[in-house]
Structure formats: C-alpha cells, structure tokens
Design a protein around this motif. Sequence first.
Motif, mmCIF file in Angstrom:
data_model
loop_
_atom_site.group_PDB
_atom_site.id
_atom_site.type_symbol
_atom_site.label_atom_id
_atom_site.label_comp_id
_atom_site.label_asym_id
_atom_site.label_seq_id
_atom_site.Cartn_x
_atom_site.Cartn_y
_atom_site.Cartn_z
ATOM 1 N N ARG A 15 3.945 -61.464 48.904
ATOM 2 C CA ARG A 15 3.078 -61.169 47.766
ATOM 3 C C ARG A 15 3.150 -62.263 46.708
ATOM 4 O O ARG A 15 2.143 -62.588 46.073
ATOM 5 C CB ARG A 15 3.463 -59.807 47.152
ATOM 6 C CG ARG A 15 2.939 -58.620 47.935
ATOM 7 C CD ARG A 15 3.037 -57.345 47.105
ATOM 8 N NE ARG A 15 4.432 -56.975 46.899
ATOM 9 C CZ ARG A 15 5.106 -56.151 47.708
ATOM 10 N NH1 ARG A 15 4.514 -55.634 48.772
ATOM 11 N NH2 ARG A 15 6.360 -55.843 47.461
ATOM 12 N N ALA A 16 4.347 -62.846 46.524
ATOM 13 C CA ALA A 16 4.473 -63.941 45.544
ATOM 14 C C ALA A 16 3.659 -65.152 45.987
ATOM 15 O O ALA A 16 2.961 -65.778 45.171
ATOM 16 C CB ALA A 16 5.943 -64.316 45.377
ATOM 17 N N ILE A 17 3.707 -65.470 47.281
ATOM 18 C CA ILE A 17 2.899 -66.585 47.797
ATOM 19 C C ILE A 17 1.415 -66.269 47.643
ATOM 20 O O ILE A 17 0.602 -67.138 47.301
ATOM 21 C CB ILE A 17 3.263 -66.868 49.267
ATOM 22 C CG1 ILE A 17 4.727 -67.312 49.372
ATOM 23 C CG2 ILE A 17 2.357 -67.931 49.851
ATOM 24 C CD1 ILE A 17 5.233 -67.463 50.790
ATOM 25 N N GLY A 18 1.031 -64.996 47.874
ATOM 26 C CA GLY A 18 -0.362 -64.603 47.708
ATOM 27 C C GLY A 18 -0.826 -64.701 46.267
ATOM 28 O O GLY A 18 -1.981 -65.079 46.004
ATOM 29 N N ARG A 19 0.045 -64.379 45.304
ATOM 30 C CA ARG A 19 -0.332 -64.505 43.892
ATOM 31 C C ARG A 19 -0.547 -65.969 43.512
ATOM 32 O O ARG A 19 -1.428 -66.288 42.713
ATOM 33 C CB ARG A 19 0.757 -63.896 42.999
ATOM 34 C CG ARG A 19 0.723 -62.389 42.925
ATOM 35 C CD ARG A 19 1.532 -61.881 41.750
ATOM 36 N NE ARG A 19 2.921 -62.308 41.806
ATOM 37 C CZ ARG A 19 3.881 -61.623 42.425
ATOM 38 N NH1 ARG A 19 3.591 -60.501 43.049
ATOM 39 N NH2 ARG A 19 5.126 -62.055 42.418
ATOM 40 N N GLY A 54 5.932 -62.398 38.486
ATOM 41 C CA GLY A 54 5.155 -61.167 38.460
ATOM 42 C C GLY A 54 4.084 -61.101 37.406
ATOM 43 O O GLY A 54 3.476 -60.036 37.229
ATOM 44 N N SER A 55 3.796 -62.167 36.686
ATOM 45 C CA SER A 55 2.742 -62.129 35.678
ATOM 46 C C SER A 55 1.386 -61.948 36.358
ATOM 47 O O SER A 55 1.135 -62.544 37.416
ATOM 48 C CB SER A 55 2.742 -63.420 34.855
ATOM 49 O OG SER A 55 3.958 -63.556 34.151
ATOM 50 N N PRO A 56 0.489 -61.167 35.779
ATOM 51 C CA PRO A 56 -0.839 -60.999 36.380
ATOM 52 C C PRO A 56 -1.627 -62.301 36.305
ATOM 53 O O PRO A 56 -1.472 -63.082 35.364
ATOM 54 C CB PRO A 56 -1.484 -59.895 35.532
ATOM 55 C CG PRO A 56 -0.728 -59.900 34.250
ATOM 56 C CD PRO A 56 0.658 -60.347 34.569
ATOM 57 N N PRO A 57 -2.472 -62.581 37.289
ATOM 58 C CA PRO A 57 -3.240 -63.836 37.275
ATOM 59 C C PRO A 57 -4.114 -63.993 36.042
ATOM 60 O O PRO A 57 -4.322 -65.115 35.576
ATOM 61 C CB PRO A 57 -4.087 -63.738 38.555
ATOM 62 C CG PRO A 57 -3.339 -62.812 39.446
ATOM 63 C CD PRO A 57 -2.682 -61.823 38.538
ATOM 64 N N GLY A 58 -4.623 -62.878 35.493
ATOM 65 C CA GLY A 58 -5.471 -62.985 34.302
ATOM 66 C C GLY A 58 -4.738 -63.598 33.120
ATOM 67 O O GLY A 58 -5.298 -64.425 32.384
ATOM 68 N N LYS A 59 -3.466 -63.223 32.936
ATOM 69 C CA LYS A 59 -2.685 -63.798 31.843
ATOM 70 C C LYS A 59 -2.410 -65.276 32.083
ATOM 71 O O LYS A 59 -2.434 -66.084 31.148
ATOM 72 C CB LYS A 59 -1.371 -63.024 31.707
ATOM 73 C CG LYS A 59 -0.529 -63.446 30.514
ATOM 74 C CD LYS A 59 0.710 -62.587 30.397
ATOM 75 C CE LYS A 59 1.549 -62.992 29.190
ATOM 76 N NZ LYS A 59 2.780 -62.158 29.068
#
Length: 252
Positions: free
Chosen positions: A178-182, A231-236
């Motif tokens: 999931r981290a790689i996907g983010r 874990g920060s959201p991509p929008g931020k």
Amino acid sequence: MPAPTALLRRPEELAEAAIPLPPAQDDELLLDAPEADISAAQPVGGEDTEMTIDEEGRPRFPASKNINGPLRVETRKVPIPPHRMSPLKAAWPSIYTPLCDHLKLQVRMNIKNKAVELRTSKHTTASGALQQGEDFVKAFTLGFDVADAVALLRLDDLFIETFEIKDVKTLQGEHLGRAIGRIAGKDGKTKFAIENASKTRVVLADSKIHILGGFKNIHIAREAIVSLILGSPPGKVYGNLRTVASRMKERF
C-alpha cells in the motif's frame, strides 16, 4: 699501589701539551670567498637546462617544455543487473554514442560477465570523464531513461539519491504494498506530480526509491515521498507540492 708513570706529568709538560682554546664568541670569523667568474660559467646539460644570470646575480632558467609523459590507461567495470540487460541491448546505440563522442572514452558491452567496461585513451581530455561515464551507466542500470541519464554528463550539479521504504518506516506484507501504491498513485499520477513539482526524476524499484536531480530538488521530492510512506493522504501532499512549486517559481 703507586700510580702509573704514564699518568704523572710535570707542570711544564702540561703547559706544553695544552690545547689552544677556540676564539671567543664575540670575535667574528669572516671568510671571503673568491669571486667567481660569471662569464666563464658553463651551462650544465643541454639547451633545456641552460642558465643565465641577470644583473642582480639571480639565475634565470628558460621555460620548461610541455613533454607528455607515458599514457596511463584507466578502466572501470559497471555490473549490469540481469533485469536490465535486455533494455541495455535495446538502448545500446543511445548509450555508447555520448560516451564515445562527448567523453572520448572506449566502451564495450561484456555480455559474458554482464558488465559495461569503460577505458580512457589518448583522445580523452577531461580528467573526470571516466567517473562521469560510470555515473551515466549506473543511472541507466538503476532504471532511469537514457535521456535523463545523459543530463549527468551535461550538468555538474545533478546527483542520485537512493533509499528504501524500511529506512523511513518498517512495513511488511500488504502495508508495504500500500505504501508503494500511495507513492505511485493511480496510473503513476502521484509520482509524475512529485517529479513535475520538484523537477526531479523518480524510479520505484520494488522497495527502493531512486531520485535524480539537484540537491534542493531531491530534498523536496524526498519529503513528499516520506510523507506518503508515513500515511499522509495524497491530497495533503499535493497541496504541499503546490506551495513548494509556487515558491520555486518566485525565486526564478
């Protein structure tokens, strides 16, 4: 026991055998060297070592000639990972051309040892050509495009930084995926946004991340990627990148 006769001397004999003392320290001993005939001085060696003396008696030598010493050939061997051999063969004409034309190096691909061998020659003029060529080939082996790796040959202030996700946070299994996907985003949009905002190039190689760019630009891209790993959201992260990009434009 009587003393030996050889050690007994009369005072008169002691006075005659007395060693004269050196002159006092206050007395200066001046020795005048004979004046050398400057005109009769013969040059030592051939024409290259001919010495002339000016009016003040200082020697003057002619300028030394530029004599090229023996050619020192240096070689470097860059190992190629197995998964990069096929791309190397496909892009080989684009790789050896800048190495031979721009850096004046001798290059060959050793398929048996799976390595690219670089060597200097008498045509190589730049002192750091061999190191630049090695950095160029290494950048390609890490996964960068040839066009991006060529920038290492043309610009001096470009660097490559490599780190792993576990250096930021210990993740395993699905959490690592999931981290790689983010970091990549849907269809690679997040990675492209980071590259465009920070003016860098990012390569995701499993859990390793390679960043190519200037020192400050690498710092900006690394901070964005670290935020995504934590874990920060991509929008931020997008908002922070917009702020950083606007500040960079104001500086220019």
